[in-house]
Design an enzyme around this catalytic site. Structure first.
Site, PDB file in Angstrom:
ATOM      1  N   GLU A  83      -6.379  -9.062   3.771  1.00 55.74           N
ATOM      2  CA  GLU A  83      -5.536  -8.385   4.760  1.00 55.74           C
ATOM      3  C   GLU A  83      -5.570  -9.208   6.038  1.00 55.74           C
ATOM      4  OE1 GLU A  83      -5.977  -4.174   5.571  1.00 55.74           O
ATOM      5  OE2 GLU A  83      -6.578  -3.786   3.498  1.00 55.74           O
TER       6      GLU A  83
ATOM      7  N   ASN B 289     -12.155  -0.807  -0.994  1.00 51.17           N
ATOM      8  CA  ASN B 289     -11.490  -1.317   0.215  1.00 51.17           C
ATOM      9  C   ASN B 289     -12.293  -0.930   1.456  1.00 51.17           C
ATOM     10  OD1 ASN B 289      -8.995  -2.252   1.789  1.00 51.17           O
ATOM     11  ND2 ASN B 289      -9.258  -0.164   2.567  1.00 51.17           N
ATOM     12  N   GLU B 290     -12.610  -1.904   2.289  1.00 52.00           N
ATOM     13  CA  GLU B 290     -13.225  -1.678   3.608  1.00 52.00           C
ATOM     14  C   GLU B 290     -14.307  -0.597   3.561  1.00 52.00           C
ATOM     15  OE1 GLU B 290     -10.210  -1.154   6.648  1.00 52.00           O
ATOM     16  OE2 GLU B 290      -9.612  -3.249   6.493  1.00 52.00           O
TER      17      GLU B 290
ATOM     18  N   ASN C 246      -6.682   1.709   2.766  1.00 45.77           N
ATOM     19  CA  ASN C 246      -7.398   2.972   2.929  1.00 45.77           C
ATOM     20  C   ASN C 246      -6.946   3.999   1.895  1.00 45.77           C
ATOM     21  OD1 ASN C 246      -8.559   1.764   5.156  1.00 45.77           O
ATOM     22  ND2 ASN C 246      -7.253   2.791   6.651  1.00 45.77           N
TER      23      ASN C 246
ATOM     24  N   GLN D 194       1.477  -6.035   5.849  1.00 49.92           N
ATOM     25  CA  GLN D 194       1.810  -5.756   4.459  1.00 49.92           C
ATOM     26  C   GLN D 194       3.163  -6.389   4.156  1.00 49.92           C
ATOM     27  OE1 GLN D 194       1.079  -1.602   3.522  1.00 49.92           O
ATOM     28  NE2 GLN D 194      -0.984  -1.692   4.361  1.00 49.92           N
TER      29      GLN D 194
ATOM     30  N   GLU E 289       0.855  -1.195   0.000  1.00 42.69           N
ATOM     31  CA  GLU E 289       0.000   0.000   0.000  1.00 42.69           C
ATOM     32  C   GLU E 289       0.886   1.238   0.000  1.00 42.69           C
ATOM     33  OE1 GLU E 289      -2.911   0.182   3.173  1.00 42.69           O
ATOM     34  OE2 GLU E 289      -3.663   2.125   2.498  1.00 42.69           O
TER      35      GLU E 289
HETATM   36  O1  AHR Z   1      -3.079  -2.518   6.334  1.00 39.51           O
HETATM   37  C1  AHR Z   1      -3.322  -1.321   7.007  1.00 39.51           C
HETATM   38  C2  AHR Z   1      -4.759  -0.833   6.845  1.00 39.51           C
HETATM   39  O2  AHR Z   1      -5.619  -1.706   7.511  1.00 39.51           O
HETATM   40  C3  AHR Z   1      -5.309  -0.804   5.437  1.00 39.51           C
HETATM   41  O3  AHR Z   1      -4.994   0.373   4.765  1.00 39.51           O
HETATM   42  C4  AHR Z   1      -6.789  -0.892   5.664  1.00 39.51           C
HETATM   43  O4  AHR Z   1      -7.457  -1.493   4.596  1.00 39.51           O
HETATM   44  C5  AHR Z   1      -6.909  -1.655   6.961  1.00 39.51           C
HETATM   45  O5  AHR Z   1      -7.770  -1.036   7.846  1.00 39.51           O
END
Ligand code: AHR
Length: 493
Positions: free
Chosen positions: A290, A170-171, A72, A347, A27
């Site tokens: 994730e 995403n989310e 995010n 990550q 990310e």
């Molecule tokens: O991986 C860190 C963050 O965790 C990511 O940006 C988000 O998708 C999740 O809340």
């Protein structure tokens, strides 16, 4: 010392491991990209600014698919900023950071080729919608002869990128998400985006956002509503989960794998409920895109206060227990390999990551690198149904285990002893395989649960071979130290 038992038998299987279970995530966050995978001017950087020393460890880690560019971050991202010669500097509100856009889609695709991984691209469904997703798809994948495909060619890639896996946002259930939506709003947008993208390219694999965690108040209801809108258009629902020890309760932390299994089972139940309700044959599979140990409460207590480029964010330094928990999370994923087809360790570099770099300097493996690398190397094939019996450690059985039968005749048992205090004497019946031979038993454990790897001591924590395991009369006997990750490989030929 306490005892545990299990039976390995090729007649009882769960399913085939999709290699994409061993994915990861890059990310635009902190130093994952900048001074992580990309650092022009670093002595190890290639002509594209990609750090070769990092690439070498990414290949050793055995990562198969990498999700990009967020997270995010993606929910406020304009993909056009990261292609071509003009790279505008922007605010990234998700992480209160300055984004230079020096790294974008083209650089990422070059990196995936060097790393030998498949890309998984997320589109922005926070501040953007159907048109921008289709534009990005045309730019990335259309062979030529259109404005956007020719634009890609003019940026140096005549060959289309051929990106097959796409995350639809995403989310989107999270109130912290830029452009956060209700389940109904998101379900409609995901369905319409997916429909339009498939009009351009029918054989894409599309992932709809599930909940951003099992603890979300809308978990279950969110998935059901989204799938009632988008069932026919998508292939996967995403799951996200991060674990950390809370209030010093290490025993509950070691039970994280059990929590992950419960989460997976609830998500499967919800997908299959909608399937029954809509009377469909197709099954929706899971993309656990994730997952990791993340000391999130530390980050929440110290959010960034200034706008900076590539700040040090979410740089957790993992210890022995964190590695054991990551091993247990890998076991949880493998135990559901029939429905979890893709998963991404979040990550990859610096940001809650198995690989750490110093800007301009060294790179090393964190403790969590090891269970992932071993699972990716030895966890390919057919997952056997393993039902251990063991005394309890806290609220869960002390032994968490799975086994994978490879096509080369090996069987690998992955086992975690979740007891903080007691070694486990394992007796595993293996006679269904004839007279197997032990190839290796490696253990990651340490009397100092807080031990970590550093630049000066990069191999302080790593798996070490033990020579005490043996097979007698079709039963494998092995000693699993307290709070340990174990890999026992058998040759069954
Ligand atoms: O991986 C860190 C963050 O965790 C990511 O940006 C988000 O998708 C999740 O809340």
């Amino acid at each position: 010392m306490t005892h545990a038992t299990l039976t390995l038998d090729p007649a009882f299987t769960i399913g085939t491991v999709d290699p994409r279970l061993f994915g990861s995530f890059v990310e635009h966050l902190g130093r994952c990209v900048y001074t992580g995978i990309y650092e022009p001017g670093h002595p190890a950087a290639d002509e594209h600014g990609l750090r070769r020393d990092v690439l070498e460890l990414v290949r050793e880690l055995g990562v198969t698919v990498v999700r990009y560019p967020g997270g995010n971050f993606v929910s406020g991202y304009r993909w056009e900023d990261g292609v071509g010669p003009e790279r505008p500097v922007r605010l990234d509100p998700a992480w209160k950071s300055i984004e230079t856009n020096a790294f974008g889609l083209g650089e990422f695709m070059t990196w995936t080729k060097q790393a030998g991984v498949q890309p998984m691209l997320a589109v922005n469904l926070g501040t953007r919608g159907v048109q921008e997703a289709c534009d990005l798809l045309e730019y990335a994948n259309h062979p030529g002869g259109t404005a956007l495909s020719e634009l890609r060619a003019s940026h140096g890639s005549r060959e289309p990128y051929g990106i097959k896996i796409w995350c639809l946002g995403n989310e989107m259930d999270g109130p912290w998400q830029t452009g956060h939506k209700t389940a109904h709003e998101y379900g409609r947008l995901a369905a319409e985006t997916a429909r339009a993208m498939r009009m351009i390219e029918p054989d894409l694999e599309l992932v709809a956002c599930g909940s951003s965690g099992a603890g979300m108040p809308t978990f279950g209801a969110w998935e059901a509503t989204v799938l009632e809108e988008a069932y026919d258009q998508v292939d996967y629902v995403s799951l996200h989960a991060y674990y950390e020890p809370l209030n010093g309760d290490l025993q509950t932390f070691l039970a994280s794998g059990a929590m992950m299994e419960a989460y997976i089972e609830d998500a499967i139940a919800t997908c299959d409920h909608v399937r029954a309700k809509l009377k469909r044959d197709k099954r929706i599979n899971l993309s656990f895109d994730e997952w990791n140990v993340w000391y999130m409460s530390r980050h929440q207590a110290n959010p960034p206060t200034e706008w900076r480029h590539a700040p040090r964010l979410l740089e957790d330094h993992y210890n022995v227990l964190d590695a054991v928990v990551v091993g247990s999370l890998l076991i949880a994923l493998l135990r559901h390999a029939d429905r979890v087809k893709m998963a991404c360790l979040a990550q990859l570099v610096n940001v809650i990551a198995p690989i750490v770099t110093e800007p301009g300097g060294r790179v090393w493996r964190q403790t969590i690198f090891h269970p992932f690398a071993q699972a990716s190397r030895h966890g390919r094939g057919t997952v056997l149904r393993v039902e251990p019996t063991a005394p309890y450690a806290g609220d869960v059985p002390a032994l968490h285990a799975t086994a994978v039968q490879g096509e080369d005749g090996t069987v690998t048992l992955f086992a975690v002893n979740r007891s903080l205090t007691d070694a486990l004497e394992l007796h595993a019946t293996v006679r269904a395989f004839g007279k197997p031979r032990i190839l290796e038993h490696s253990v990651l454990s340490d009397p100092d649960f807080e031990a970590r790897n550093t630049a000066d001591e990069p191999d302080r924590v790593r798996p070490r071979p033990v020579g005490t395991s043996a097979i007698e009369d079709g039963v494998l006997h092995a000693m699993l130290p307290p709070a340990s990750w174990n890999v026992i490989r058998l040759d069954t030929r």
